[in-house]
Design an enzyme around this catalytic site. Structure first.
Site, PDB file in Angstrom:
ATOM      1  N   ASP A   1       0.638  -1.195  -0.003  1.00 18.47           N
ATOM      2  CA  ASP A   1      -0.064   0.042   0.156  1.00 18.47           C
ATOM      3  C   ASP A   1       0.725   1.133  -0.171  1.00 18.47           C
ATOM      4  O   ASP A   1       0.382   2.243   0.306  1.00 18.47           O
ATOM      5  CB  ASP A   1      -0.867   0.015   1.015  1.00 18.47           C
ATOM      6  CG  ASP A   1      -0.270  -0.225   2.518  1.00 18.47           C
ATOM      7  OD1 ASP A   1       1.085  -0.322   2.358  1.00 18.47           O
ATOM      8  OD2 ASP A   1      -0.657  -0.172   3.349  1.00 18.47           O
TER       9      ASP A   1
ATOM     10  N   HIS B   1      25.179   4.193 -16.035  1.00 18.83           N
ATOM     11  CA  HIS B   1      24.031   4.740 -15.257  1.00 18.83           C
ATOM     12  C   HIS B   1      24.104   3.761 -13.855  1.00 18.83           C
ATOM     13  O   HIS B   1      22.901   3.410 -13.671  1.00 18.83           O
ATOM     14  CB  HIS B   1      22.679   4.598 -15.788  1.00 18.83           C
ATOM     15  CG  HIS B   1      22.726   5.923 -16.767  1.00 18.83           C
ATOM     16  ND1 HIS B   1      21.528   6.213 -17.366  1.00 18.83           N
ATOM     17  CD2 HIS B   1      23.351   6.953 -16.828  1.00 18.83           C
ATOM     18  CE1 HIS B   1      21.768   7.439 -18.052  1.00 18.83           C
ATOM     19  NE2 HIS B   1      22.884   7.897 -17.869  1.00 18.83           N
TER      20      HIS B   1
ATOM     21  N   ASP C   1      27.724  10.857 -10.441  1.00 19.97           N
ATOM     22  CA  ASP C   1      26.494  11.710 -11.303  1.00 19.97           C
ATOM     23  C   ASP C   1      25.426  11.891 -10.557  1.00 19.97           C
ATOM     24  O   ASP C   1      24.736  11.072 -10.529  1.00 19.97           O
ATOM     25  CB  ASP C   1      26.480  10.811 -12.711  1.00 19.97           C
ATOM     26  CG  ASP C   1      25.763  11.709 -13.588  1.00 19.97           C
ATOM     27  OD1 ASP C   1      25.159  12.563 -13.284  1.00 19.97           O
ATOM     28  OD2 ASP C   1      25.479  11.368 -14.849  1.00 19.97           O
TER      29      ASP C   1
ATOM     30  N   ASP D   1      22.285  18.427 -13.617  1.00 21.38           N
ATOM     31  CA  ASP D   1      22.898  17.005 -13.939  1.00 21.38           C
ATOM     32  C   ASP D   1      24.134  17.352 -14.147  1.00 21.38           C
ATOM     33  O   ASP D   1      24.927  18.085 -15.005  1.00 21.38           O
ATOM     34  CB  ASP D   1      22.224  16.678 -15.516  1.00 21.38           C
ATOM     35  CG  ASP D   1      22.604  15.354 -15.681  1.00 21.38           C
ATOM     36  OD1 ASP D   1      23.419  14.592 -15.068  1.00 21.38           O
ATOM     37  OD2 ASP D   1      22.568  14.921 -16.994  1.00 21.38           O
TER      38      ASP D   1
ATOM     39  N   HIS E   1      28.696   7.373 -25.458  1.00 25.84           N
ATOM     40  CA  HIS E   1      27.265   8.034 -25.164  1.00 25.84           C
ATOM     41  C   HIS E   1      27.712   9.427 -25.944  1.00 25.84           C
ATOM     42  O   HIS E   1      28.794   9.915 -26.190  1.00 25.84           O
ATOM     43  CB  HIS E   1      26.919   8.342 -23.786  1.00 25.84           C
ATOM     44  CG  HIS E   1      28.059   9.048 -22.845  1.00 25.84           C
ATOM     45  ND1 HIS E   1      28.372  10.272 -22.639  1.00 25.84           N
ATOM     46  CD2 HIS E   1      28.846   8.339 -22.020  1.00 25.84           C
ATOM     47  CE1 HIS E   1      29.260  10.632 -22.001  1.00 25.84           C
ATOM     48  NE2 HIS E   1      29.629   9.495 -21.316  1.00 25.84           N
TER      49      HIS E   1
ATOM     50  N   HIS F   1      22.954  16.946 -23.277  1.00 24.37           N
ATOM     51  CA  HIS F   1      21.732  17.104 -23.449  1.00 24.37           C
ATOM     52  C   HIS F   1      21.046  18.387 -22.835  1.00 24.37           C
ATOM     53  O   HIS F   1      21.717  18.736 -21.999  1.00 24.37           O
ATOM     54  CB  HIS F   1      20.912  15.814 -23.239  1.00 24.37           C
ATOM     55  CG  HIS F   1      21.060  15.603 -21.758  1.00 24.37           C
ATOM     56  ND1 HIS F   1      20.703  16.018 -20.673  1.00 24.37           N
ATOM     57  CD2 HIS F   1      22.303  14.628 -21.292  1.00 24.37           C
ATOM     58  CE1 HIS F   1      21.189  15.596 -19.630  1.00 24.37           C
ATOM     59  NE2 HIS F   1      22.260  14.960 -20.025  1.00 24.37           N
TER      60      HIS F   1
ATOM     61  N   HIS G   1      16.718  14.877 -18.997  1.00 25.75           N
ATOM     62  CA  HIS G   1      17.056  14.791 -20.486  1.00 25.75           C
ATOM     63  C   HIS G   1      15.830  15.591 -20.963  1.00 25.75           C
ATOM     64  O   HIS G   1      14.770  15.149 -21.537  1.00 25.75           O
ATOM     65  CB  HIS G   1      16.994  13.404 -20.807  1.00 25.75           C
ATOM     66  CG  HIS G   1      18.325  12.772 -20.274  1.00 25.75           C
ATOM     67  ND1 HIS G   1      18.147  11.404 -19.824  1.00 25.75           N
ATOM     68  CD2 HIS G   1      19.315  12.913 -19.781  1.00 25.75           C
ATOM     69  CE1 HIS G   1      19.137  10.623 -19.335  1.00 25.75           C
ATOM     70  NE2 HIS G   1      20.017  11.795 -19.300  1.00 25.75           N
TER      71      HIS G   1
ATOM     72  N   GLU H   1      29.341  16.525 -21.220  1.00 25.31           N
ATOM     73  CA  GLU H   1      29.743  15.540 -20.278  1.00 25.31           C
ATOM     74  C   GLU H   1      30.278  14.499 -21.254  1.00 25.31           C
ATOM     75  O   GLU H   1      30.059  13.218 -21.121  1.00 25.31           O
ATOM     76  CB  GLU H   1      28.429  15.099 -19.748  1.00 25.31           C
ATOM     77  CG  GLU H   1      27.303  14.511 -20.680  1.00 25.31           C
ATOM     78  CD  GLU H   1      26.294  13.937 -20.060  1.00 25.31           C
ATOM     79  OE1 GLU H   1      26.331  12.900 -19.106  1.00 25.31           O
ATOM     80  OE2 GLU H   1      25.143  14.195 -20.014  1.00 25.31           O
TER      81      GLU H   1
ATOM     82  N   TYR I   1      35.661   5.489 -20.553  1.00 28.24           N
ATOM     83  CA  TYR I   1      35.222   4.174 -19.582  1.00 28.24           C
ATOM     84  C   TYR I   1      36.134   3.058 -19.914  1.00 28.24           C
ATOM     85  O   TYR I   1      35.936   2.522 -21.016  1.00 28.24           O
ATOM     86  CB  TYR I   1      33.805   4.012 -19.611  1.00 28.24           C
ATOM     87  CG  TYR I   1      33.012   5.368 -19.434  1.00 28.24           C
ATOM     88  CD1 TYR I   1      32.659   5.595 -18.315  1.00 28.24           C
ATOM     89  CD2 TYR I   1      32.529   5.764 -20.668  1.00 28.24           C
ATOM     90  CE1 TYR I   1      31.882   6.956 -18.105  1.00 28.24           C
ATOM     91  CE2 TYR I   1      31.906   7.167 -20.607  1.00 28.24           C
ATOM     92  CZ  TYR I   1      31.407   7.660 -19.323  1.00 28.24           C
ATOM     93  OH  TYR I   1      30.977   8.932 -19.125  1.00 28.24           O
TER      94      TYR I   1
ATOM     95  N   ARG J   1      33.936  10.760 -16.160  1.00 27.38           N
ATOM     96  CA  ARG J   1      32.917  11.619 -16.862  1.00 27.38           C
ATOM     97  C   ARG J   1      33.078  12.824 -16.100  1.00 27.38           C
ATOM     98  O   ARG J   1      33.157  13.106 -14.707  1.00 27.38           O
ATOM     99  CB  ARG J   1      31.589  11.067 -16.671  1.00 27.38           C
ATOM    100  CG  ARG J   1      30.475  11.977 -17.353  1.00 27.38           C
ATOM    101  CD  ARG J   1      29.159  11.328 -18.049  1.00 27.38           C
ATOM    102  NE  ARG J   1      28.444  10.702 -16.644  1.00 27.38           N
ATOM    103  CZ  ARG J   1      28.358   9.420 -16.523  1.00 27.38           C
ATOM    104  NH1 ARG J   1      29.086   8.507 -17.218  1.00 27.38           N
ATOM    105  NH2 ARG J   1      27.578   9.022 -15.305  1.00 27.38           N
TER     106      ARG J   1
ATOM    107  N   GLU K   1      30.873  16.264 -16.141  1.00 30.45           N
ATOM    108  CA  GLU K   1      29.337  17.084 -16.545  1.00 30.45           C
ATOM    109  C   GLU K   1      29.216  18.239 -15.896  1.00 30.45           C
ATOM    110  O   GLU K   1      29.201  18.384 -14.771  1.00 30.45           O
ATOM    111  CB  GLU K   1      28.496  16.209 -16.358  1.00 30.45           C
ATOM    112  CG  GLU K   1      27.030  16.239 -16.904  1.00 30.45           C
ATOM    113  CD  GLU K   1      25.967  15.240 -16.696  1.00 30.45           C
ATOM    114  OE1 GLU K   1      26.118  14.445 -15.957  1.00 30.45           O
ATOM    115  OE2 GLU K   1      25.092  15.338 -17.708  1.00 30.45           O
TER     116      GLU K   1
HETATM  117  N1  GLY Z   1      22.546  11.650 -15.223  1.00 30.60           N
HETATM  118  C1  GLY Z   1      22.442  11.131 -16.344  1.00 30.60           C
HETATM  119  C2  GLY Z   1      22.984  11.822 -17.595  1.00 30.60           C
HETATM  120  O1  GLY Z   1      23.973  12.381 -17.354  1.00 30.60           O
HETATM  121  O2  GLY Z   1      22.573  11.816 -18.565  1.00 30.60           O
HETATM  122 MN    MN Z   2      23.632  14.275 -18.373  1.00 31.22          MN
HETATM  123 MN    MN Z   3      24.435  13.220 -15.365  1.00 28.59          MN
END
Ligand code: GLY
Ligand code: MN
Ligand code: MN
Length: 490
Positions: free
Chosen positions: A71, A297, A314, A325, A400, A404, A411, A427, A431, A449, A451
């Site tokens: 619940d 992720h 991240d 982000d 990647h 964005h 996103h 970003e 890796y 990374r 970002e």
């Molecule tokens: N945190 C997800 C990305 O960097 O797109």
């Molecule tokens: Mn991002």
């Molecule tokens: Mn991110």
């Protein structure tokens, strides 16, 4: 499309709604003083109605509540487009926009009829429910606090729908597509609309409907387009979200040391977010050390942190619906190793080169992203990690996109050419997983990374996340200090 007898419509219009129009007390309290003003939401609805034209009606519905277990539901988060148009955070609400206008009984003076162009259907006030789950806006609160022209309780949607339909005789009904997870009470509330428009299947362009005189369109692309360029108020909220986020990254750097765990670092981020007024993390915190730093992720966050490892974080705050982000990668022991340094430097150079290009008129993919790609290719080639810098071999290590838009969605909606008022993440990353063929094992488990959130300004750009250091020597300097996260709790 089913039309309803005129007599029924007249009856509902003049008599049927009296009971629900009786003025209610407003019990809801908006504690935050920096919410976007109701007038700004109204302007968005007006702008959308202009685009729709007079011969149309639009219906937007709130996000469904989602069950977590038994619940207990997941924390409720409003649908982006619904929120963008209303600022309304409650579930089980439906917004109807009627550019042509419709005559309804005035909420001020029930003896009078007034023409309104928008109606928000909301949960009814209910002392028993409110005792358990909190105060509700109610129809009166939606009008007074959220600035809707008209509001009714959601039980009235079913009755009002034929009234609106018969009175407007719209050529086009704008209805957002129904996602498969659109279930529960809100789906029940919206069902009469689906029945009326013969939307028995999920809405998409190929659905065949019995009534071909009424066109059904998805309004989502129109609203998403409106969301691309952020208003000054939205930029302010995204700046707040990003400042809070940077503060958390600073604390993570100062607090991190061998012997802690990924989840302790996550807890620290979430503590800073909440302490600074952010309602949520914009997405589940990604805190990955060593072999987890190479998973884009990763968010299990259970691993102990060891001396000599690299930690990728991240993590970002959401503030009044707007998500930042930001990623920072740093050594658990406060000192980058030789191999970590080599990889970090490439990512850092790629990010700087990309940021330097950001200004209105620049093409995101062909210019900004391509620039970062070329720096990464060159760097990997120099280290002997790729043999061919002309092709796509570098994608083994950087799989990647460069970034964005951010906004109500982490996103968010973007466009190919940058314009002032857009916010983009930059970003790049590299890796290197354990066991990668042809790779010197000294590079294994290095995931980097970096970002940042960048606002496109009329004459260039501004890095909103600049408070969190990203240059290696600045990170090492900061990590010499003590943070709030490595103090024992007992
Ligand atoms: N945190 C997800 C990305 O960097 O797109
Ligand atoms: Mn991002
Ligand atoms: Mn991110």
């Amino acid at each position: 499309m089913k039309f309803f007898p005129k007599a029924v419509v007249q009856f509902v219009l003049f008599f049927g709604l009296t009971a629900i129009l009786i003025a209610q007390d407003v019990k809801y309290i908006e504690y935050d003083t920096d919410l976007i003003a109701p007038s700004a939401y109204k302007a968005r609805r007006e702008k959308l109605m202009q685009q729709m034209g007079n011969d149309a009606v639009a219906v937007f519905y709130s996000a469904p509540e989602r069950n977590r277990n038994n619940d207990i539901d997941y924390e409720y988060r409003q649908d982006d487009n619904f929120y963008y148009l209303t600022g309304f955070t409650e579930p089980n609400a439906i917004l109807v926009l009627i550019p042509k206008g419709i005559s309804v009984q005035s909420t001020q003076d029930t003896a009078k009829m007034v023409t309104v162009k928008e109606i928000l259907f909301v949960q009814s006030r209910n002392p028993q429910f409110e005792q358990w789950t909190g105060r509700r806006y109610g129809a009166a609160g939606a009008i007074k606090l959220r600035g809707l022209e008209h509001a009714m309780t959601n039980q009235n949607f079913k009755t009002m729908l034929p009234v609106i339909s018969s009175s407007v005789k719209a050529k086009t009904w704008y209805v957002p597509a129904f996602r498969p997870d659109f279930t529960g009470p809100i789906a029940q509330l919206v069902q009469p609309l689906r029945t009326m428009l013969d939307l028995s299947q999920p809405l998409n362009s190929t659905v065949e409907r019995k009534d071909t005189t009424t066109e059904v369109k998805d309004p989502t692309p129109m609203v998403r387009k409106m969301r691309i360029i952020k208003s000054p108020e939205e930029i302010e909220l995204l700046t707040k979200a990003t400042k809070i986020t940077a503060l958390a990254h600073i604390q993570a750097m100062m607090s991190c040391e061998p012997g802690m765990t990924e989840y302790q670092i996550q807890g620290l981020y979430e503590y800073v977010f909440r302490t600074m007024g952010s309602e949520y993390a914009g997405y589940p915190c990604i805190v990955g050390a060593a072999e987890n730093s190479v998973i884009l992720h990763y968010n299990t966050n259970r691993r102990p942190l060891k001396d000599g490892e690299l930690l990728l974080n991240d993590c970002a705050a959401e503030y009044h619906g707007y998500s930042s982000d930001v990623t920072r990668t740093f050594p658990v022991n406060g000192k980058f190793s030789k191999r970590q340094r080599e990889i970090y430097q490439i990512v850092y150079d790629a990010q700087n080169a990309a940021i330097a290009m950001i200004k209105p008129g620049v093409k995101w993919r062909e210019e900004v992203s391509a620039k970062a790609d070329s720096v990464i290719k060159e760097g990997l080639f120099k280290l002997g990690l790729i043999k061919d810098k002309s092709g796509m071999e570098f994608r083994k290590f950087y799989m990647h996109g460069l970034g964005h838009a951010v906004g109500l969605d982490v996103h968010d909606v973007g466009q190919p050419v940058l314009e002032a008022g857009m916010l983009y993440t930059v970003e790049p990353g590299i890796y290197i997983s354990e066991g990668m063929e042809g790779v010197n094992p000294e590079y294994y488990n290095i995931g980097v990374r970096i970002e940042d959130v960048v606002l496109v300004t009329p004459d260039g750009n501004k890095v909103l996340s600049a408070d969190a250091p990203r240059e290696m020597s600045a990170i090492e300097e900061l990590m010499k200090k003590k943070g709030i996260g490595n103090q024992p709790l007992k």
